[in-house]
Design an enzyme around this catalytic site. Structure first.
Site, PDB file in Angstrom:
ATOM      1  N   GLY A 181     -33.664   8.769   9.938  1.00  0.00           N
ATOM      2  CA  GLY A 181     -32.706   8.721   8.837  1.00  0.00           C
ATOM      3  C   GLY A 181     -33.404   8.630   7.492  1.00  0.00           C
ATOM      4  N   ASP A 182     -34.443   7.816   7.413  1.00  0.00           N
ATOM      5  CA  ASP A 182     -35.192   7.688   6.168  1.00  0.00           C
ATOM      6  C   ASP A 182     -35.897   8.990   5.810  1.00  0.00           C
ATOM      7  OD1 ASP A 182     -34.808   4.986   5.262  1.00  0.00           O
ATOM      8  OD2 ASP A 182     -35.982   4.325   6.976  1.00  0.00           O
ATOM      9  N   THR A 183     -36.553   9.596   6.787  1.00  0.00           N
ATOM     10  CA  THR A 183     -37.317  10.811   6.517  1.00  0.00           C
ATOM     11  C   THR A 183     -36.402  11.966   6.135  1.00  0.00           C
ATOM     12  OG1 THR A 183     -38.968  10.072   8.111  1.00  0.00           O
ATOM     13  CG2 THR A 183     -39.061  12.364   7.434  1.00  0.00           C
ATOM     14  N   ALA A 186     -35.345  11.418   2.620  1.00  0.00           N
ATOM     15  CA  ALA A 186     -36.439  11.724   1.694  1.00  0.00           C
ATOM     16  C   ALA A 186     -36.573  13.223   1.470  1.00  0.00           C
ATOM     17  CB  ALA A 186     -37.745  11.151   2.232  1.00  0.00           C
TER      18      ALA A 186
END
Length: 401
Positions: A181-183, A186
């Site tokens: 989810g973070d990647t 980003a």
């Protein structure tokens, strides 16, 4: 390949772009890392030690450490400059405001409203820097009823629909093992910044010589949801709620993981001509010529039979043999790589995806190479990840008091 002291061989795509990174942990800093890989000057603002903490981005202390610093840090913060400022103080905020006034991009992934509370919302910052592009990454976005909820990738992956599909039927969902989810957020953020830069360039005028900036609002859950392919259309059209299916890809056949005598392989035989080549390669000419299996809809109806045929063939062969036979037949196939497999793979090496950097105390660490590959203005690793506050004096000496 050791890249610690190797300069880029040609100008980089984002050379001259000034970025201030206020984010911590994964999503915002991954966006900053990607911009820095292609030549942007990324100044990472980190908090000082306080209240028993070591200071800096908490990621410095995550997972496996060498002399007190995560080796992950060498990936996430390569090519960046570290400046220590306490944004909880008037002095710290005033200093970072001066840095932002000279910047092209500001990256932040605080809880929505935090910068506004500090007097650093976009309306305020853009008055003195109308060309500023602000990338704001948060769990749920800057608007909507959930905006004030804390958001981490684990929750975003669940809300975005990904977690429900991960795992075996009838069993609890599993995570991928990395913070997808973070990647994903980003990468969507980087896309947004590049779009905003293009729009800024197009808006240059006498009144706005640098062009006009804007806010790039990226929500973790939306970044996940954007990658969920047919999930919503199938529910909207047919009321179908897609279910977990283990290693298979429902509705597309055959595509699965199959056992071998010494491990497993994944095979994607779901193209019509690929399916025929696959069946011939495993000695099932009867399935290759079956008119009911000529197209994907027919194969989906008989996927259990097809998977059983493939599994019967792979299970009595070594992984290497399966790879040799199916590669020769131009059928997509691959072993399931561990970190050790990646580190030893010649293709990774040939594509310069295994680069080495040195920590300040001389430890050599392999890190992923630069993605994507640009032919004329390639990215490069020009600096190791900084120690906490390593660049404070040098950076602050360049701004007006």
């Amino acid at each position: 390949m050791n890249v610690a002291a190797i300069p880029p061989v040609s100008p980089q795509a984002l050379a001259g772009l000034k970025v201030i990174e206020l984010g911590q942990l994964i999503a915002g800093p991954f966006a900053g890392k990607t911009l820095a890989d292609f030549g942007a000057e990324v100044i990472k603002i980190e908090p000082p030690a306080a209240d028993g903490t070591t200071g800096g981005d908490p990621l410095r202390q995550w997972r496996m450490l060498h002399n007190g610093t995560s080796v992950w840090w060498q990936v996430q913060s390569r090519n960046k400059h570290s400046v220590v400022l306490d944004l909880r103080t008037d002095e710290g905020r005033a200093t970072v405001r001066r840095l932002i006034d000279e910047a092209d991009v500001l990256i932040e992934n605080f809880k929505p409203g935090t910068l506004e509370k500090w007097g650093m919302g976009y309306e305020v910052l853009s008055r003195s820097n109308p060309g500023l592009i602000m990338l704001r990454v948060s769990g749920y976005g800057q608007t909507g009823p959930y905006r004030d909820r804390p958001g981490f990738a684990v929750v975003a992956e669940a809300m975005g629909g990904m977690r429900y599909l991960n795992g075996e039927p009838g069993r609890p969902p599993v995570r991928a093992g990395v913070s997808l989810g973070d990647t994903l957020a980003a990468l969507h953020g980087v896309i947004g910044v590049l779009l905003a830069l293009q729009a800024r360039h197009a808006s240059v005028s006498r009144d706005a010589p640098k062009g006009l900036g804007q806010v790039v609002d990226v929500a973790l859950y939306e970044s996940v949801f954007n990658c969920m392919e047919s999930l919503l259309p199938e529910y909207s059209a047919f009321g179908a709620v897609r279910q977990p299916a283990g290693s298979a890809l429902p509705g597309i056949a055959p595509s699965n993981a199959y056992p071998c005598a010494d491990g497993m392989v994944v095979i994607g035989g779901n193209g019509d001509s690929i399916f025929k080549r696959l069946m011939i390669a495993i000695g099932r000419d009867d399935l290759a010529t079956d008119p009911q299996l000529a197209g994907n809809p027919g194969r989906v109806l008989r996927v259990a039979e097809i998977d059983a045929a493939i599994g019967a063939w792979t299970s009595v062969r070594q992984v290497a043999q399966v790879l040799d036979v199916l590669n020769a037949a131009s059928v997509p196939v691959g072993r399931i790589y561990t970190a050790a497999d990646i580190a030893a793979d010649p293709h990774y090496q040939a594509r310069e995806m295994l680069l080495s950097v040195s920590t300040p105390d001389g430890l050599t660490v392999q890190v992923p190479g630069i993605v994507p590959k640009l032919s004329r203005t390639p990215g490069a690793i020009t600096r190791r990840a900084p120690e906490l506050g390593e660049d404070t004096d040098a950076v602050l000496s360049r701004i007006q008091p």
